[in-house]
Design a protein around this motif. Sequence first.
Motif, mmCIF file in Angstrom:
data_model
loop_
_atom_site.group_PDB
_atom_site.id
_atom_site.type_symbol
_atom_site.label_atom_id
_atom_site.label_comp_id
_atom_site.label_asym_id
_atom_site.label_seq_id
_atom_site.Cartn_x
_atom_site.Cartn_y
_atom_site.Cartn_z
ATOM 1 N N VAL A 21 0.816 -1.208 0.000
ATOM 2 C CA VAL A 21 0.000 0.000 0.000
ATOM 3 C C VAL A 21 0.854 1.263 0.000
ATOM 4 O O VAL A 21 0.519 2.251 -0.634
ATOM 5 N N LEU A 22 1.988 1.232 0.669
ATOM 6 C CA LEU A 22 2.823 2.428 0.793
ATOM 7 C C LEU A 22 3.829 2.601 -0.337
ATOM 8 O O LEU A 22 4.542 3.583 -0.389
ATOM 9 N N SER A 23 3.868 1.669 -1.254
ATOM 10 C CA SER A 23 4.852 1.695 -2.327
ATOM 11 C C SER A 23 4.554 2.797 -3.336
ATOM 12 O O SER A 23 3.412 3.021 -3.700
ATOM 13 N N ASN A 57 24.598 4.912 -1.000
ATOM 14 C CA ASN A 57 24.546 5.358 -2.389
ATOM 15 C C ASN A 57 23.144 5.673 -2.897
ATOM 16 O O ASN A 57 22.879 5.572 -4.090
ATOM 17 N N ALA A 58 22.251 6.104 -2.022
ATOM 18 C CA ALA A 58 20.886 6.441 -2.441
ATOM 19 C C ALA A 58 20.892 7.550 -3.489
ATOM 20 O O ALA A 58 20.097 7.520 -4.435
ATOM 21 N N GLY A 59 21.784 8.512 -3.331
ATOM 22 C CA GLY A 59 21.871 9.600 -4.305
ATOM 23 C C GLY A 59 22.321 9.119 -5.674
ATOM 24 O O GLY A 59 21.853 9.616 -6.700
ATOM 25 N N VAL A 60 23.211 8.148 -5.687
ATOM 26 C CA VAL A 60 23.680 7.592 -6.963
ATOM 27 C C VAL A 60 22.544 6.831 -7.634
ATOM 28 O O VAL A 60 22.337 6.944 -8.845
ATOM 29 N N TRP A 61 21.774 6.069 -6.843
ATOM 30 C CA TRP A 61 20.620 5.362 -7.396
ATOM 31 C C TRP A 61 19.589 6.350 -7.935
ATOM 32 O O TRP A 61 18.970 6.114 -8.979
ATOM 33 N N ALA A 62 19.390 7.466 -7.237
ATOM 34 C CA ALA A 62 18.432 8.483 -7.704
ATOM 35 C C ALA A 62 18.887 9.062 -9.041
ATOM 36 O O ALA A 62 18.076 9.255 -9.959
ATOM 37 N N HIS A 63 20.179 9.322 -9.158
ATOM 38 C CA HIS A 63 20.731 9.838 -10.418
ATOM 39 C C HIS A 63 20.553 8.814 -11.543
ATOM 40 O O HIS A 63 20.155 9.156 -12.655
ATOM 41 N N LEU A 64 20.825 7.552 -11.245
ATOM 42 C CA LEU A 64 20.658 6.489 -12.233
ATOM 43 C C LEU A 64 19.195 6.389 -12.668
ATOM 44 O O LEU A 64 18.902 6.316 -13.866
ATOM 45 N N ALA A 65 18.271 6.399 -11.721
ATOM 46 C CA ALA A 65 16.843 6.287 -12.045
ATOM 47 C C ALA A 65 16.385 7.465 -12.903
ATOM 48 O O ALA A 65 15.601 7.287 -13.847
ATOM 49 N N GLN A 66 16.891 8.650 -12.597
ATOM 50 C CA GLN A 66 16.540 9.834 -13.391
ATOM 51 C C GLN A 66 17.043 9.698 -14.826
ATOM 52 O O GLN A 66 16.305 9.953 -15.780
ATOM 53 N N HIS A 75 8.875 5.710 -16.846
ATOM 54 C CA HIS A 75 9.403 6.215 -15.577
ATOM 55 C C HIS A 75 9.748 5.035 -14.677
ATOM 56 O O HIS A 75 8.936 4.138 -14.459
ATOM 57 N N ARG A 76 10.950 5.038 -14.148
ATOM 58 C CA ARG A 76 11.392 4.015 -13.201
ATOM 59 C C ARG A 76 11.824 4.696 -11.914
ATOM 60 O O ARG A 76 12.593 5.657 -11.930
ATOM 61 N N THR A 77 11.344 4.181 -10.794
ATOM 62 C CA THR A 77 11.705 4.728 -9.495
ATOM 63 C C THR A 77 13.036 4.132 -9.033
ATOM 64 O O THR A 77 13.497 3.120 -9.566
ATOM 65 N N VAL A 78 13.614 4.753 -8.019
ATOM 66 C CA VAL A 78 14.837 4.231 -7.412
ATOM 67 C C VAL A 78 14.574 2.814 -6.912
ATOM 68 O O VAL A 78 15.378 1.907 -7.129
ATOM 69 N N ARG A 79 13.430 2.628 -6.287
ATOM 70 C CA ARG A 79 13.065 1.315 -5.741
ATOM 71 C C ARG A 79 13.022 0.259 -6.846
ATOM 72 O O ARG A 79 13.557 -0.846 -6.689
ATOM 73 N N GLU A 80 12.397 0.577 -7.970
ATOM 74 C CA GLU A 80 12.316 -0.379 -9.082
ATOM 75 C C GLU A 80 13.701 -0.724 -9.615
ATOM 76 O O GLU A 80 13.981 -1.885 -9.905
ATOM 77 N N CYS A 81 14.556 0.287 -9.744
ATOM 78 C CA CYS A 81 15.916 0.057 -10.248
ATOM 79 C C CYS A 81 16.710 -0.833 -9.301
ATOM 80 O O CYS A 81 17.392 -1.768 -9.736
ATOM 81 N N ARG A 82 16.625 -0.551 -8.013
ATOM 82 C CA ARG A 82 17.369 -1.353 -7.032
ATOM 83 C C ARG A 82 16.876 -2.796 -6.997
ATOM 84 O O ARG A 82 17.680 -3.730 -6.910
ATOM 85 N N ILE A 83 15.566 -2.969 -7.066
ATOM 86 C CA ILE A 83 15.008 -4.325 -7.045
ATOM 87 C C ILE A 83 15.434 -5.092 -8.293
ATOM 88 O O ILE A 83 15.834 -6.255 -8.214
ATOM 89 N N LYS A 84 15.377 -4.427 -9.439
ATOM 90 C CA LYS A 84 15.790 -5.084 -10.682
ATOM 91 C C LYS A 84 17.265 -5.468 -10.593
ATOM 92 O O LYS A 84 17.650 -6.588 -10.967
#
Length: 136
Positions: A21-23, A57-66, A75-84
């Motif tokens: 629900v919170l995703s 490295n949350a900031g690096v993941w955010a940059h990658l997702a962007q 559109h891919r979120t940071v969460r989706e990228c990390r899970i993949k």
Amino acid sequence: MHRTQQQQQQQQPAHHRPYDVLSPAPASRTFWNHYETGLLVRLWLELEAQFVANKRNAGVWAHLAQRLTEQSARHRTVRECRIKWKNMWAKHRDLVNALHMSHDAKLREFPYFEDFLAIRQRSSLHLPHQSSAQHQ
């Protein structure tokens, strides 16, 4: 429309997310196509030095997702990228342990197998080495 169909539609919530629900992820499950997956690997490799240098490295993941969102149609979120990425490492690990498979079969099963092997070899060079004296 029959009365039972109207009742069923009224009972279903408009934005139902059965898995979390919170995703921030969309309600429908979206699959990664080959282009997006290849782009994720390429962008991670471009940012590898930053991933290695930054334990947090949350900031690096955010940059990658962007960048991934800018270069793909979805559109891919940071969460989706990390899970993949995590799932790709699990696939790689399973194939490394699959002794019954040839290297070519592993490449057919997971086209990024050699990329992940190279990442693993480079990351092992960055690990602190323990001397035999520490073990005694």
